[in-house]
Design an enzyme around this catalytic site. Structure first.
Site, mmCIF file in Angstrom:
data_model
loop_
_atom_site.group_PDB
_atom_site.id
_atom_site.type_symbol
_atom_site.label_atom_id
_atom_site.label_comp_id
_atom_site.label_asym_id
_atom_site.label_seq_id
_atom_site.Cartn_x
_atom_site.Cartn_y
_atom_site.Cartn_z
ATOM 1 N N ILE A 12 -17.662 48.436 36.018
ATOM 2 C CA ILE A 12 -16.141 47.693 37.112
ATOM 3 C C ILE A 12 -16.326 46.305 36.772
ATOM 4 O O ILE A 12 -15.411 46.035 36.642
ATOM 5 C CB ILE A 12 -16.809 48.027 38.000
ATOM 6 C CG1 ILE A 12 -16.184 49.954 38.299
ATOM 7 C CG2 ILE A 12 -16.090 48.015 39.264
ATOM 8 C CD1 ILE A 12 -16.828 50.331 39.630
ATOM 9 N N ALA A 72 -25.703 47.396 39.840
ATOM 10 C CA ALA A 72 -26.286 49.161 40.445
ATOM 11 C C ALA A 72 -27.190 50.536 39.497
ATOM 12 O O ALA A 72 -26.924 50.007 38.339
ATOM 13 C CB ALA A 72 -25.047 49.483 40.866
ATOM 14 N N TYR A 139 -29.077 57.655 45.661
ATOM 15 C CA TYR A 139 -27.446 56.670 45.618
ATOM 16 C C TYR A 139 -26.761 55.453 46.504
ATOM 17 O O TYR A 139 -27.141 55.617 47.322
ATOM 18 C CB TYR A 139 -26.868 57.169 44.427
ATOM 19 C CG TYR A 139 -26.128 56.742 43.866
ATOM 20 C CD1 TYR A 139 -26.275 55.734 43.351
ATOM 21 C CD2 TYR A 139 -23.726 56.756 44.617
ATOM 22 C CE1 TYR A 139 -24.563 54.443 43.416
ATOM 23 C CE2 TYR A 139 -23.567 55.798 44.173
ATOM 24 C CZ TYR A 139 -23.520 54.717 43.432
ATOM 25 O OH TYR A 139 -23.166 54.205 42.767
ATOM 26 N N LYS A 143 -26.931 52.450 48.717
ATOM 27 C CA LYS A 143 -26.376 51.788 49.180
ATOM 28 C C LYS A 143 -26.126 51.109 50.184
ATOM 29 O O LYS A 143 -25.346 50.383 51.011
ATOM 30 C CB LYS A 143 -25.451 52.351 48.613
ATOM 31 C CG LYS A 143 -24.563 52.536 46.619
ATOM 32 C CD LYS A 143 -24.312 51.170 46.400
ATOM 33 C CE LYS A 143 -23.942 51.197 44.894
ATOM 34 N NZ LYS A 143 -24.240 49.668 44.679
ATOM 35 N N ARG A 206 -11.207 64.527 45.355
ATOM 36 C CA ARG A 206 -11.620 62.798 44.998
ATOM 37 C C ARG A 206 -10.649 62.180 45.036
ATOM 38 O O ARG A 206 -9.241 63.008 45.067
ATOM 39 C CB ARG A 206 -12.610 62.533 43.315
ATOM 40 C CG ARG A 206 -13.525 63.887 43.658
ATOM 41 C CD ARG A 206 -14.795 63.296 44.879
ATOM 42 N NE ARG A 206 -16.481 64.111 43.947
ATOM 43 C CZ ARG A 206 -16.733 65.004 45.174
ATOM 44 N NH1 ARG A 206 -15.176 65.858 45.937
ATOM 45 N NH2 ARG A 206 -17.930 65.867 44.868
#
Length: 305
Positions: A12, A72, A139, A143, A206
């Site tokens: 990304i 990350a 995770y 975040k 999703r």
């Protein structure tokens, strides 16, 4: 503007850095580059760990106006196996980025958070940004802690912080071996003549959003004061089975997916309400799922050749 993209050699982050540079900004990247270096051509990459002492020298040299924080540990299963290791990057690393941004006078920090791992199993869909936060993995929890640090620096130091909560991002340059991306994993398997594995019955839903649209959202928030988190997604729920069927058609494979055991604690159904970012910024996804999957398969096909 001078923009520093953490994680800019990754999937990304490299697309975001590329979009910033195409818009005329001066862009630099900081990334430890554990896999393939996807830093855009003409962009300098500082090979530094965001959780290490070397990051201060990068800020001293680059003096960024904007920090786009995409570095990350992005694998949910890895966070379950090593929660402390996940926290080093996703909590302490984020805190170090924020502190250095504040100390070096950056005007804005943009944080790439997650939507899929924050809410647990939502009571209703689409999920809104103000729905309960109930992470089911380290995770997701880490975040969210990053988001809280962003709010703290906005409140106590006046730093302009922006939180973008991403759906399931897919597209060219995603690494199926190191990043949790079902589209990339399935595409590589099918093009290689292998049967992809669906964990569970494949009815999991999703919100799949194309990486180019995510990069565009990062352009939209530049220079804006946005105190509330915003979803970046398609606003549409798609099952894993449907993704597999579409990719089988695009790759021309006859191999049906295998099914493995469901992953404990995995959210079954989630997709995002994207009205806030549309109403505030005028952003909406432009690449349809069909077009995005086609572009992704073409990229993987060229890479295989």
């Amino acid at each position: 503007m001078r923009i520093l993209v953490t994680g800019g050699a990754g999937f990304i982050g490299s697309h975001v850095a590329e979009a910033y540079r195409a818009a005329g900004h001066h862009v630099a990247v900081v990334d430890i580059v554990t896999g393939e270096d996807r830093t855009p051509p003409g962009v300098r990459c500082h090979r530094v760990d965001i959780a290490g002492d070397g990051l201060a020298a990068v800020f001293e040299e680059e003096r960024p106006d904007v920090v786009s924080h995409h570095a990350a540990q992005a694998n949910v299963r890895r966070s379950l196996a090593d929660p402390a290791g996940d926290a080093v990057t996703n909590v302490l690393g984020t805190l170090r980025v924020l502190d250095l941004a504040h100390r070096h006078g950056a005007g804005q920090v943009i944080f790439s958070s997650t939507a899929g791992a924050l809410y647990g199993e939502p009571r209703t869909v689409p999920v809104r940004e103000d729905d309960p936060i109930l992470p089911t993995s380290p995770y997701g929890l880490h975040k969210y802690l990053g988001e809280q640090y962003m709010a703290y620096y906005r409140r106590m130091h006046g730093l302009n912080t922006t939180v973008l909560r991403y759906g399931n991002v897919y597209g060219p340059r995603q690494d199926p071996s190191t990043e949790a991306g079902v589209v990339a994993i399935f595409t590589q398997a099918m093009l290689g003549g292998r049967r992809p594995v669906i964990f569970g019955d494949g009815t999991q839903v999703r919100d799949f959003v194309y990486v180019g649209d995510v990069a565009d959202a990062n352009l939209h928030v530049l220079g804006r004061s946005l105190p509330e988190p915003m979803h970046v997604g398609s606003g549409v729920g798609t099952s894993v089975n449907e993704i597999a069927d579409r990719l089988r058609a695009l790759t021309g494979t006859d191999a049906a997916p295998e099914h493995g055991p469901a992953i404990p604690g995995e959210v079954h159904r989630i997709y995002l309400d994207v009205n806030r970012i549309r109403d505030v910024l005028g952003w909406q996804p432009r690449v349809s799922l069909e077009e995005g999957l086609r572009r992704t398969v073409e990229w993987f096909s060229r890479r295989a050749e």
